[in-house]
Design a protein around this motif. Structure first.
Motif, PDB file in Angstrom:
ATOM      1  N   PHE A  48       0.778  -1.231   0.000  1.00  0.00           N
ATOM      2  CA  PHE A  48       0.000   0.000   0.000  1.00  0.00           C
ATOM      3  C   PHE A  48       0.815   1.290   0.000  1.00  0.00           C
ATOM      4  O   PHE A  48       0.299   2.341  -0.399  1.00  0.00           O
ATOM      5  N   LEU A  49       2.065   1.255   0.479  1.00  0.00           N
ATOM      6  CA  LEU A  49       2.753   2.514   0.773  1.00  0.00           C
ATOM      7  C   LEU A  49       4.026   2.762  -0.021  1.00  0.00           C
ATOM      8  O   LEU A  49       4.654   3.809   0.176  1.00  0.00           O
ATOM      9  N   LYS A  50       4.426   1.854  -0.895  1.00  0.00           N
ATOM     10  CA  LYS A  50       5.736   2.022  -1.532  1.00  0.00           C
ATOM     11  C   LYS A  50       5.798   3.215  -2.482  1.00  0.00           C
ATOM     12  O   LYS A  50       6.888   3.668  -2.830  1.00  0.00           O
ATOM     13  N   THR A  51       4.647   3.742  -2.897  1.00  0.00           N
ATOM     14  CA  THR A  51       4.651   4.922  -3.770  1.00  0.00           C
ATOM     15  C   THR A  51       4.363   6.214  -3.010  1.00  0.00           C
ATOM     16  O   THR A  51       4.326   7.288  -3.603  1.00  0.00           O
ATOM     17  N   VAL A  52       4.145   6.119  -1.700  1.00  0.00           N
ATOM     18  CA  VAL A  52       3.852   7.306  -0.889  1.00  0.00           C
ATOM     19  C   VAL A  52       5.155   8.059  -0.607  1.00  0.00           C
ATOM     20  O   VAL A  52       6.215   7.463  -0.403  1.00  0.00           O
ATOM     21  N   ALA A  53       5.083   9.385  -0.573  1.00  0.00           N
ATOM     22  CA  ALA A  53       6.269  10.212  -0.346  1.00  0.00           C
ATOM     23  C   ALA A  53       6.913   9.890   1.002  1.00  0.00           C
ATOM     24  O   ALA A  53       6.233   9.619   1.994  1.00  0.00           O
ATOM     25  N   VAL A  54       8.259   9.939   1.019  1.00  0.00           N
ATOM     26  CA  VAL A  54       9.016   9.613   2.223  1.00  0.00           C
ATOM     27  C   VAL A  54       8.620  10.518   3.384  1.00  0.00           C
ATOM     28  O   VAL A  54       8.451  10.062   4.522  1.00  0.00           O
ATOM     29  N   ARG A  55       8.466  11.808   3.123  1.00  0.00           N
ATOM     30  CA  ARG A  55       8.116  12.743   4.198  1.00  0.00           C
ATOM     31  C   ARG A  55       6.791  12.381   4.847  1.00  0.00           C
ATOM     32  O   ARG A  55       6.635  12.453   6.080  1.00  0.00           O
ATOM     33  N   VAL A  56       5.829  12.001   4.031  1.00  0.00           N
ATOM     34  CA  VAL A  56       4.496  11.675   4.548  1.00  0.00           C
ATOM     35  C   VAL A  56       4.569  10.463   5.473  1.00  0.00           C
ATOM     36  O   VAL A  56       3.991  10.457   6.571  1.00  0.00           O
ATOM     37  N   ILE A  57       5.285   9.421   5.035  1.00  0.00           N
ATOM     38  CA  ILE A  57       5.394   8.211   5.853  1.00  0.00           C
ATOM     39  C   ILE A  57       6.115   8.512   7.164  1.00  0.00           C
ATOM     40  O   ILE A  57       5.696   8.077   8.241  1.00  0.00           O
ATOM     41  N   PHE A  58       7.209   9.267   7.092  1.00  0.00           N
ATOM     42  CA  PHE A  58       7.952   9.610   8.304  1.00  0.00           C
ATOM     43  C   PHE A  58       7.085  10.401   9.276  1.00  0.00           C
ATOM     44  O   PHE A  58       7.096  10.141  10.486  1.00  0.00           O
ATOM     45  N   PHE A  59       6.363  11.375   8.774  1.00  0.00           N
ATOM     46  CA  PHE A  59       5.565  12.243   9.640  1.00  0.00           C
ATOM     47  C   PHE A  59       4.504  11.442  10.396  1.00  0.00           C
ATOM     48  O   PHE A  59       4.437  11.489  11.635  1.00  0.00           O
ATOM     49  N   ALA A  89       7.967   2.589   8.992  1.00  0.00           N
ATOM     50  CA  ALA A  89       8.786   3.807   8.948  1.00  0.00           C
ATOM     51  C   ALA A  89      10.169   3.520   8.382  1.00  0.00           C
ATOM     52  O   ALA A  89      10.780   4.378   7.739  1.00  0.00           O
ATOM     53  N   PHE A  90      10.670   2.297   8.599  1.00  0.00           N
ATOM     54  CA  PHE A  90      12.030   1.971   8.195  1.00  0.00           C
ATOM     55  C   PHE A  90      12.153   1.641   6.713  1.00  0.00           C
ATOM     56  O   PHE A  90      13.168   1.937   6.082  1.00  0.00           O
ATOM     57  N   MET A  91      11.124   1.041   6.128  1.00  0.00           N
ATOM     58  CA  MET A  91      11.217   0.600   4.738  1.00  0.00           C
ATOM     59  C   MET A  91      11.494   1.740   3.751  1.00  0.00           C
ATOM     60  O   MET A  91      12.315   1.581   2.838  1.00  0.00           O
ATOM     61  N   PRO A  92      10.815   2.893   3.856  1.00  0.00           N
ATOM     62  CA  PRO A  92      11.147   3.960   2.894  1.00  0.00           C
ATOM     63  C   PRO A  92      12.572   4.463   3.017  1.00  0.00           C
ATOM     64  O   PRO A  92      13.129   4.991   2.059  1.00  0.00           O
ATOM     65  N   VAL A  93      13.181   4.294   4.203  1.00  0.00           N
ATOM     66  CA  VAL A  93      14.583   4.673   4.356  1.00  0.00           C
ATOM     67  C   VAL A  93      15.460   3.802   3.457  1.00  0.00           C
ATOM     68  O   VAL A  93      16.404   4.273   2.817  1.00  0.00           O
ATOM     69  N   LEU A  94      15.136   2.514   3.384  1.00  0.00           N
ATOM     70  CA  LEU A  94      15.903   1.608   2.544  1.00  0.00           C
ATOM     71  C   LEU A  94      15.741   1.948   1.064  1.00  0.00           C
ATOM     72  O   LEU A  94      16.702   1.887   0.292  1.00  0.00           O
ATOM     73  N   LEU A 127       9.973  13.052  18.701  1.00  0.00           N
ATOM     74  CA  LEU A 127       9.279  14.077  17.919  1.00  0.00           C
ATOM     75  C   LEU A 127      10.199  15.231  17.520  1.00  0.00           C
ATOM     76  O   LEU A 127       9.854  16.022  16.632  1.00  0.00           O
ATOM     77  N   LEU A 128      11.353  15.346  18.170  1.00  0.00           N
ATOM     78  CA  LEU A 128      12.216  16.507  17.956  1.00  0.00           C
ATOM     79  C   LEU A 128      12.662  16.701  16.505  1.00  0.00           C
ATOM     80  O   LEU A 128      12.753  17.841  16.043  1.00  0.00           O
ATOM     81  N   PRO A 129      12.948  15.641  15.729  1.00  0.00           N
ATOM     82  CA  PRO A 129      13.409  15.873  14.355  1.00  0.00           C
ATOM     83  C   PRO A 129      12.306  16.272  13.373  1.00  0.00           C
ATOM     84  O   PRO A 129      12.625  16.692  12.250  1.00  0.00           O
ATOM     85  N   LEU A 130      11.037  16.155  13.745  1.00  0.00           N
ATOM     86  CA  LEU A 130       9.948  16.377  12.788  1.00  0.00           C
ATOM     87  C   LEU A 130       9.965  17.766  12.137  1.00  0.00           C
ATOM     88  O   LEU A 130       9.642  17.887  10.949  1.00  0.00           O
ATOM     89  N   PRO A 131      10.310  18.849  12.859  1.00  0.00           N
ATOM     90  CA  PRO A 131      10.366  20.152  12.179  1.00  0.00           C
ATOM     91  C   PRO A 131      11.388  20.206  11.045  1.00  0.00           C
ATOM     92  O   PRO A 131      11.343  21.123  10.217  1.00  0.00           O
ATOM     93  N   LEU A 132      12.276  19.234  10.979  1.00  0.00           N
ATOM     94  CA  LEU A 132      13.313  19.213   9.943  1.00  0.00           C
ATOM     95  C   LEU A 132      12.961  18.272   8.793  1.00  0.00           C
ATOM     96  O   LEU A 132      13.821  17.925   7.981  1.00  0.00           O
ATOM     97  N   LEU A 133      11.699  17.864   8.707  1.00  0.00           N
ATOM     98  CA  LEU A 133      11.282  16.926   7.664  1.00  0.00           C
ATOM     99  C   LEU A 133      11.577  17.433   6.258  1.00  0.00           C
ATOM    100  O   LEU A 133      11.756  16.644   5.324  1.00  0.00           O
ATOM    101  N   ARG A 134      11.615  18.753   6.100  1.00  0.00           N
ATOM    102  CA  ARG A 134      11.880  19.311   4.763  1.00  0.00           C
ATOM    103  C   ARG A 134      13.278  18.938   4.273  1.00  0.00           C
ATOM    104  O   ARG A 134      13.581  19.100   3.082  1.00  0.00           O
TER     105      ARG A 134
END
Length: 468
Positions: free
Chosen positions: A295-306, A352-357, A420-427
Motif C-alpha cells: 500500500f505505501l511504496k509509492t507514498v512520499a518519504v516525508r508523509v510516511i515519516f511524519f 517507517a524503516f522501509m522507505p529509508v531503505l 518528535l524533535l526531528p519532525l520540524p526538519l522533515l523538509r
C-alpha cells in the motif's frame, strides 16, 4: 513432458512474482538472501545474551546499555570495511573474500562467548567481535544489493529491499520463540555454541556471489581517489541534509535496557514468554513489510515519516500504563498488554524503516558502493551509540536500577517525546528520489559549488539499520 514443462514454468513464475517480489531466481540472489537470513536467525541468542549479562555477570541496566553501546562501535567504523573491500581485494576478490572472513570471525566470536567469557570485559570483546562480523558481512552484501538495484527500473527498488528484509524477518521469526523456550532447557552458553554455527552459512554464501576476479592491483580503486569521491558525495546538500535528519531521528535516547530489567525483575516475565514476544514482533516485522509493499511504496518519504513518527510516539505512550501497572486497574493482564503493544509498535517501526531503505537505494549512483554505503550507514549506527549511551545517562540520572523502577515512567515519557524533535526538519528529506536526478560528485550544484570539489566519477549511498 510438455505438460510438466508448462507446470514448471508456471510454478517458477508464481515463485518469482509472489515469493521473490518479481526478482529473477539465481544462485547469487539465494546467497544474498542467505546472508540477510542469518542476520535474523542470530536472534536465537538475543535473550540469552540479555540474561547472561543480567544474571551471570550481574550488570545493572545502565551498565548493560553502556556495554551494548560499545558493542555497536564496529558498526560505526563500517566505512573501513567498505574502503578495504573496494581498494584491497583478497585473493583477487573484493566481496567473496571479505564475506568468507566475516563468517569465520562470527563463528569464533560466539564460541568465545560460549567457552571463555567470565567477566564483563570479555563479554564486551566477544559481543563486539560478533557485531564486527555482522557489520562486515552487511557492508559486503549491501554493496552487492545496491549494484543490482542500480540495474533495475525505479519502481522495483523497493521490491528487492522488501525481499531482503523479509529474509531477515523470516530468520528472526524462526528463532524468536526458540530463543526463549530453549533457555528453559539449556544454558545460555549452550545457545551461544549453537549460534556459532550460523555465521558459517555466511561463509558458504560467499562462494555463490558472482564477481569477476581482480587480476591486477591497479584494477582496484585508488585509496586517495576513494576518499576524494567520498568527501565530494558527503558535501552535497542533496545527500547531507537527508543524512543529518536520519542521524537526529536515530540518536534520541533509548530505554530498552531498563525496560528489559523491568519486565524480568518486576513483572516476572520468564525466557519462554519473552520468546513469545519476539515471535510476535517477528510476525509484526513481516506484516509491516507487507503493508509497505502493498500500500505505501509509492507514498512520499516525508508523509510516511511524519505519520509513522506521530503514531509510534502516541502508541509508545501506552507503555506508561504497563510501567505504572495502570493496565491492571483496566483489567488487562501484563502479558496480553505487552504482546499487543509489541505487535503494534513493531509494525509501525517497520513501515517507517522501509522507505529509508528505498531512499538509500535511490541515492546511489554507480561507483565505490561499499565505501559510501558503509560511511552513511556508520553515521546511522553512531546515532545508535548515542541513543544507547544517552539512555544509560538518563537511567543513571533518574535512579533507575535493576530493582528500582519508581521513575521508569519518566524515562519512558522522555524517550518517547524526544522522537518528535526531528519532525520540524522533515523538509530536509526529499519528496521523491531518483538516483538519475541526483548530481554526481563531479557535478556540483549551485548550492554545493562552494564546498564540493569537482571529481569525474560518481558515488553515493545511504542506509539505515534497526542495527544490528
Amino acid at each position: 513432458m510438455f505438460v510438466s514443462a508448462v507446470v514448471t514454468e508456471q510454478l517458477k513464475a508464481y515463485c518469482k512474482k509472489s515469493l521473490l517480489f518479481g526478482q529473477e531466481p539465481s544462485p547469487e540472489l539465494f546467497a544474498i538472501l542467505l546472508v540477510y537470513f542469518v542476520q535474523g536467525i542470530l536472534g536465537l541468542s538475543r535473550l540469552a545474551v540479555s540474561f547472561f549479562l543480567k544474571d551471570d555477570l550481574g550488570l545493572t541496566p545502565a551498565q548493560v546499555s553502556a556495554l551494548m553501546g560499545i558493542a555497536t562501535v564496529p558498526w560505526v567504523i563500517k566505512p573501513l570495511y567498505g574502503f578495504l573491500s573496494d581498494t584491497l581485494p583478497i585473493a583477487g576478490y573484493r566481496r567473496r573474500s571479505y564475506l568468507l572472513l566475516a563468517g569465520l570471525l562470527g563463528s569464533l566470536a560466539w564460541l568465545y562467548l560460549a567457552l571463555f567469557t567470565h567477566h564483563a570485559w570479555e563479554a564486551t570483546l566477544a559481543i563486539a567481535g560478533s557485531s564486527l562480523a555482522i557489520a562486515i558481512s552487511d557492508v559486503i552484501v549491501d554493496s552487492v544489493v545496491v549494484q543490482r538495484i542500480q540495474a533495475q527500473p525505479q519502481g522495483s527498488a523497493g521490491e528487492l529491499q522488501s525481499l531482503c528484509w523479509s529474509a531477515t524477518a523470516l530468520g528472526g521469526l524462526i528463532t524468536a520463540y526458540l530463543g526463549g523456550s530453549l533457555l528453559e532447557i539449556w544454558s545460555q552458553r549452550t545457545l551461544f555454541a549453537i549460534t556459532a554455527t550460523f555465521p558459517l552459512l555466511v561463509a558458504l554464501a560467499a562462494l555463490l556471489i558472482q564477481e569477476p576476479k581482480v587480476l591486477h592491483r591497479l584494477e582496484a580503486a585508488h585509496p586517495r581517489e576513494q576518499m576524494r569521491r567520498l568527501r565530494a558525495a558527503l558535501t552535497q546538500k542533496s545527500i547531507l541534509l537527508p543524512v543529518a535528519f536520519l542521524f537526529l531521528w536515530q540518536a534520541t535516547p533509548s530505554s530498552e535496557s531498563a525496560f528489559f530489567f523491568f519486565t524480568t525483575n518486576d513483572l516476572g516475565f520468564n525466557p519462554e514468554f519473552l520468546g513469545r514476544v519476539r515471535l510476535v514482533t517477528s510476525f509484526a516485522s513481516l506484516l509491516g513489510i507487507w503493508v509497505f509493499q502493498r500500500f505505501l511504496k509509492t507514498v512520499a518519504v516525508r508523509v510516511i515519516f511524519f505519520w509513522s513518527t506521530l503514531l509510534a510516539t502516541g502508541l509508545g505512550m501506552t507503555t506508561l500504563l504497563l510501567v505504572t501497572h495502570a493496565n491492571r486497574e483496566l483489567g488487562i493482564d501484563d502479558r496480553w498488554f505487552s504482546l499487543g503493544d509489541s505487535l503494534i509498535l513493531t509494525v509501525m517501526g517497520q513501515i517507517a524503516f522501509m522507505p529509508v531503505l528505498v531512499l538509500a537505494a535511490r541515492l546511489c549512483p554507480k561507483g565505490i558502493e561499499a565505501t559510501m554505503f558503509a560511511t552513511l550507514m556508520a553515521l546511522s549506527n553512531f546515532a545508535g551509540v548515542l541513543s544507547h549511551e544517552s539512555g544509560a545517562l538518563l537511567m543513571h540520572g533518574l535512579g533507575v536500577t535493576e530493582t528500582n523502577f519508581d521513575r521508569l515512567w519518566l524515562l519512558v515519557l522522555i524517550t518517547n517525546l524526544t522522537t518528535l524533535l526531528p519532525l520540524p526538519l522533515l523538509r530536509w528529506l526529499p519528496e521523491q528520489v531518483d538516483s538519475h536526478d541526483l548530481p554526481s560528485p563531479g557535478e556540483a550544484t549551485p548550492q554545493d559549488s562552494a564546498v564540493a570539489p569537482a571529481l569525474p566519477e560518481q558515488s553515493l549511498l545511504l542506509e539505515l539499520s534497526s542495527d544490528s
